[in-house]
Design an enzyme around this catalytic site. Structure first.
Site, mmCIF file in Angstrom:
data_model
loop_
_atom_site.group_PDB
_atom_site.id
_atom_site.type_symbol
_atom_site.label_atom_id
_atom_site.label_comp_id
_atom_site.label_asym_id
_atom_site.label_seq_id
_atom_site.Cartn_x
_atom_site.Cartn_y
_atom_site.Cartn_z
ATOM 1 N N GLY A 81 0.801 -1.223 0.000
ATOM 2 C CA GLY A 81 0.000 0.000 0.000
ATOM 3 C C GLY A 81 0.827 1.263 0.000
ATOM 4 O O GLY A 81 1.761 1.394 0.769
ATOM 5 N N SER A 82 0.530 2.165 -0.921
ATOM 6 C CA SER A 82 0.992 3.539 -0.808
ATOM 7 C C SER A 82 -0.013 4.401 -1.520
ATOM 8 O O SER A 82 -0.405 4.105 -2.643
ATOM 9 C CB SER A 82 2.348 3.735 -1.465
ATOM 10 O OG SER A 82 2.507 5.118 -1.751
#
Lengths: 125, 420
Positions: free
Chosen positions: A53-54
């Site tokens: 996740g980013s």
């Protein structure tokens, strides 16, 4: 993300972060935590377990697209986060998610793959 | 996906080509996540257009040139240069000019040009139950956890939400996804915003993209501490929401922790470990001290002004206080900028060290003349900034409390936060 695409399979067991794991100019994986380190994603059908996740992932997909170093398509066992999907739609990169976990084992690295984002089809040529 | 008549009209081009493209993108997004329909968006915090990335500002200027407009309340995220005072930070003139083009485009689009990671300190506060979209993960977590609005960790499509006033109903827009996944019991003694960024960072590393139910804090944290804890979680993990009983709308102060979820304990050792992780520079090996990540609130500006009043920053050290334009002007009206500037520090808006031309992980157009300076080290009072300085500026860091960061800036030697 809809659309057909084709390219050689690039398989990874480690989660990939589009922010930080890739060199935009070459498409090469530079992230120390990736088993693809040193390989280029450019033009490949990237077959991943998961993305890390980013919230900035979308921008790096778009940058890869601008540089012409983007993967032809992304195929995932899980669901990517919204930012990855938004970057893929913006950059016209088909994404196929939730593939069966046993499918990756049947694909040899470099196998020419055809995918269709609309139907979720992944086929070896 | 069920679409309203207006959604369909937009998709058919009745609202113009930019709105058609925006709705088409949102429909594809909704289909990817099996959304049943769209919700009305009351607020969108959107992409600034980043001058440090090739073609990125074009995304915004092209929309403005096509005559796109915003159909809901919109604020703009942090940018790559202080558009009013770029010379003070050493930004290349062509980079600043490109960033100013994004600003002009946003004015044409009808977005509020606050260029900040803390729009909630600039008056943009979505209310409880309101659906929102945000490109900034710190805004997402503050909206969900403190304000009780509903938002995902979005990318560029926050712009599309602003242009259409709509967003597909998935993720944290659904009540069933807004339930705690972990119980985080805190025994660590934390005080002040720096500690709270470290606490959040420790929690995010444990729960990754879960929703932590937080107990053990004792006193209710103030808003700056809540903000700090949220951005810490959003930095180390993919946390989009935390639950703090008595703070998070819908969870009373006596709400029981969720049963049968993983338990996480955070003690003093975990906080110390986060500080240690980001103290990598020599004690006299810093040439920039940065205060105010995320962008300081007015209350934090009062703290910084008080700490710097009558002091003098050491020779060879630069000191930045970052805040947004709105808070800056309120601080100026209160007489807070004078003591900060008299000490030799700079008040910087629109950007921050890791978001400006110092970053080495961007892909600026070569014609802009961007050459990141070589920094020996950056000393910060926020673990979020430390994390991104490490990854994006790629230089050593030091992290300590705000008061000790000012002490370090004045003496030229690092004053660490003591443990034990």
């Amino acid at each position: 993300m809809k659309g057909p695409a084709a390219g050689p399979a690039l398989l990874s067991d480690t989660p990939l972060s589009f922010l930080g794991d890739l060199d935009i100019a070459t498409g090469r994986v530079v992230g120390q935590g990736s088993d693809l380190i040193g390989q280029s994603v450019a033009g490949t059908v990237l077959v991943l377990r998961a993305t890390r996740g980013s919230a900035g992932a979308w921008r790096f997909l778009y940058q890869l697209k601008r540089a012409g170093t983007h993967p032809a398509a992304i195929v995932l066992e899980g669901m990517p986060d919204p930012s990855v999907v938004q970057g893929a739609i913006l950059s016209f990169i088909p994404v196929i998610a939730n593939i069966p976990a046993d499918l990756r084992a049947t694909i040899a690295p470099g196998t020419p793959l055809s995918v269709d984002g609309a139907s979720g089809m992944v086929r070896a040529e | 996906m069920r679409l309203s008549e207006r959604d369909r009209a937009m998709l058919d081009g009745a609202f113009g080509e930019p709105a058609r493209r925006a709705m088409d993108g949102l429909v594809q997004l909704g289909e990817a996540f099996d959304a049943s329909d769209m919700v009305d968006i009351g607020y969108a915090h959107i992409h600034a257009g980043m001058a440090m990335y090739g073609g990125d500002v074009d995304l915004i200027t092209a929309l403005a040139a096509e005559g796109a407009t915003m159909r809901t309340v919109v604020s703009t995220n942090i940018a790559n240069a202080d558009m009013a005072r770029w010379q003070q930070t050493g930004a290349p003139p062509r980079l600043a000019a490109l960033q100013q083009r994004a600003e002009a485009a946003h004015k044409a689009l009808g977005g509020a040009t606050c260029f900040t990671c803390t729009p909630y300190f600039a008056g943009h506060r979505p209310t409880a139950g309101m659906h929102a979209a945000s490109i900034e993960s710190g805004v997402t977590i503050f909206a969900n956890s403190v304000l009780g609005a509903l938002a995902n960790r979005d990318g560029f499509f926050a712009v599309y939400a602003g242009m259409t006033g709509r967003y597909p109903r998935f993720g944290l827009h659904l009540p069933e996804n807004r339930v705690p996944t972990h119980h985080v019991a805190i025994s660590a003694a934390v005080s002040g915003t720096t500690d709270f960024t470290a606490l959040g960072y420790a929690i995010g590393a444990e729960v990754t993209d879960g929703i932590p139910f937080v107990t053990g804090l004792g006193a209710v944290p103030d808003e700056d501490e809540l903000d700090a804890m949220g951005v810490g979680m959003a930095t180390s993990g993919g946390v989009a929401m935390f639950v703090l009983p008595g703070v998070t709308p819908g969870f009373a102060g006596d709400a029981a922790p969720p049963a049968s979820v993983p338990q996480v304990a955070i003690g003093d050792g975990a906080i110390e470990a986060v500080y240690d992780k980001f103290c990598t520079a020599a004690v006299d090996g810093f040439d920039l001290v940065h205060l105010g990540c995320p962008h300081a609130s007015l209350a934090e500006m009062r703290v910084y002004a008080g700490l710097l009043a009558g002091r003098r920053i050491a020779d060879g050290v630069d000191c930045w206080v970052t805040t947004n334009r709105t808070v800056r002007s309120a601080a100026e009206a209160e007489g807070l900028l004078a003591p900060i500037e008299a000490a030799g520090a700079r008040v910087v808006s629109d950007t921050c060290p890791m978001s400006c031309h110092f970053a080495r992980t961007c892909s600026p157009d070569p014609s802009l003349g961007v050459t990141p300076p070589t920094l020996a080290g950056v000393l910060v009072d926020s673990v979020k900034q430390a994390h991104y300085v490490r990854d994006m500026i790629q230089c050593p860091t030091l992290v300590t409390t705000s008061a000790r960061a000012v002490e370090s800036a004045v003496t030229g030697r690092f004053v660490p936060r003591p443990f034990r």
